[in-house]
Design a protein around this motif. Structure first.
Motif, PDB file in Angstrom:
ATOM      1  N   HIS A   3       0.847  47.842  23.319  1.00 29.68           N
ATOM      2  CA  HIS A   3       1.624  46.925  24.151  1.00 29.68           C
ATOM      3  C   HIS A   3       2.938  46.638  23.442  1.00 29.68           C
ATOM      4  O   HIS A   3       2.955  46.455  22.221  1.00 29.68           O
ATOM      5  N   PRO A   4       4.043  46.633  24.166  1.00 29.05           N
ATOM      6  CA  PRO A   4       5.334  46.403  23.509  1.00 29.05           C
ATOM      7  C   PRO A   4       5.400  45.022  22.867  1.00 29.05           C
ATOM      8  O   PRO A   4       4.877  44.042  23.413  1.00 29.05           O
ATOM      9  N   SER A   5       6.022  44.938  21.701  1.00 22.24           N
ATOM     10  CA  SER A   5       6.171  43.648  21.024  1.00 22.24           C
ATOM     11  C   SER A   5       7.316  42.845  21.626  1.00 22.24           C
ATOM     12  O   SER A   5       7.389  41.635  21.444  1.00 22.24           O
ATOM     13  N   SER A   6       8.199  43.521  22.335  1.00 24.41           N
ATOM     14  CA  SER A   6       9.260  42.837  23.071  1.00 24.41           C
ATOM     15  C   SER A   6       9.665  43.734  24.233  1.00 24.41           C
ATOM     16  O   SER A   6       9.385  44.934  24.227  1.00 24.41           O
ATOM     17  N   GLY A   7      10.264  43.147  25.233  1.00 23.86           N
ATOM     18  CA  GLY A   7      10.648  43.914  26.410  1.00 23.86           C
ATOM     19  C   GLY A   7       9.449  44.242  27.280  1.00 23.86           C
ATOM     20  O   GLY A   7       8.377  43.663  27.123  1.00 23.86           O
ATOM     21  N   ARG A   8       9.638  45.177  28.183  1.00 25.05           N
ATOM     22  CA  ARG A   8       8.539  45.573  29.054  1.00 25.05           C
ATOM     23  C   ARG A   8       8.735  47.004  29.508  1.00 25.05           C
ATOM     24  O   ARG A   8       9.822  47.550  29.439  1.00 25.05           O
ATOM     25  N   ILE A   9       7.647  47.604  29.956  1.00 22.96           N
ATOM     26  CA  ILE A   9       7.657  48.952  30.503  1.00 22.96           C
ATOM     27  C   ILE A   9       7.328  48.812  31.982  1.00 22.96           C
ATOM     28  O   ILE A   9       6.358  48.148  32.345  1.00 22.96           O
ATOM     29  N   THR A  10       8.145  49.426  32.822  1.00 23.01           N
ATOM     30  CA  THR A  10       7.888  49.340  34.254  1.00 23.01           C
ATOM     31  C   THR A  10       7.568  50.714  34.827  1.00 23.01           C
ATOM     32  O   THR A  10       8.065  51.738  34.359  1.00 23.01           O
ATOM     33  N   ASP A  22       5.640  45.987  36.297  1.00 25.22           N
ATOM     34  CA  ASP A  22       5.378  45.888  34.869  1.00 25.22           C
ATOM     35  C   ASP A  22       4.044  46.556  34.556  1.00 25.22           C
ATOM     36  O   ASP A  22       3.038  46.296  35.214  1.00 25.22           O
TER      37      ASP A  22
END
Length: 75
Positions: A20-27, A32
């Motif tokens: 899981h990203p530590s910051s930001g996001r994946i779409t 999301d």
């Protein structure tokens, strides 16, 4: 392709939902990745992480590794 340590494996693991990203996001198509059902998402993606050895598999075997459908229905 990229140099060692560039983050290629980390990016693949993030896209597969293994990290899981530590910051930001994946779409994914504007949604999301954290909001998608992990089981459903993982059924749609595949990551075969390579080591320094050559695996004795065909391209078809690598692509269908872990899949629930037959190779003929995927390729």
């Amino acid at each position: 392709m990229g140099v060692n340590g560039a983050g290629k494996t980390t990016m693949a693991a993030l896209l597969a939902g293994l990290y899981h990203p530590s910051s930001g996001r994946i779409t994914v198509d504007g949604t999301d990745l954290a909001d998608l059902d992990p089981v459903t998402w993982r059924a749609r993606v595949c990551a075969v992480f390579r080591d320094f050895v050559r695996y004795p598999l065909t391209v078809r075997d690598h692509v269908t590794l872990g899949g629930t459908r037959t190779a003929g229905s995927i390729l």
